[in-house]
Scaffold this active site. Structure first.
Site, PDB file in Angstrom:
ATOM      1  N   ALA A  36       0.812  -1.214   0.000  1.00 36.36           N
ATOM      2  CA  ALA A  36       0.000   0.000   0.000  1.00 36.36           C
ATOM      3  C   ALA A  36       0.849   1.270   0.000  1.00 36.36           C
ATOM      4  CB  ALA A  36      -0.928  -0.001   1.207  1.00 36.36           C
ATOM      5  N   CYS A  37       1.967   1.249   0.675  1.00 32.00           N
ATOM      6  CA  CYS A  37       2.777   2.459   0.779  1.00 32.00           C
ATOM      7  C   CYS A  37       3.551   2.769  -0.503  1.00 32.00           C
ATOM      8  CB  CYS A  37       3.724   2.368   1.969  1.00 32.00           C
ATOM      9  SG  CYS A  37       4.835   0.961   1.930  1.00 32.00           S
TER      10      CYS A  37
END
Length: 102
Positions: A36-37
């Protein structure tokens, strides 16, 4: 139904995750590539590399998110579409090192 959302990280050996994201989206299955990052970056996820994946392995990794609103039937349908799509992409990709899929 579960009251907890879940995230599953799946590595499809020899199947590019970005290609899967596009193909699955066209078939109504929304997934992400990498972590996600790093979702907007083209470089392999540093999180996935930190857990020991190579650059190629990180590029072959899908992130699948489930919510408490997903039904068992939706999960089964998505799993079937993911498997069929991965098989198709793998068998229609030129590999420098053939690795069996399936």
């Amino acid at each position: 139904r579960s009251n907890v959302s879940k995230v599953l990280s799946v590595r499809l050996n020899g199947v590019d995750a970005e290609t899967m994201v596009v193909a699955l989206g066209a078939n109504g299955v929304c997934v992400s590539a990498g972590s996600a990052c790093r979702s907007l970056e083209q470089t392999p996820s540093s999180v996935l590399k930190a857990v020991g994946l190579s650059d190629d392995e990180a590029r072959d990794t899908l992130r699948i998110s489930f919510s408490r609103m997903n039904t068992h039937e939706e999960v089964e349908r998505a799993a079937g579409i993911i498997a069929e799509t991965a098989y198709f992409i793998y068998n229609n990709t030129v590999h420098t090192e053939r690795r069996p899929y399936g």
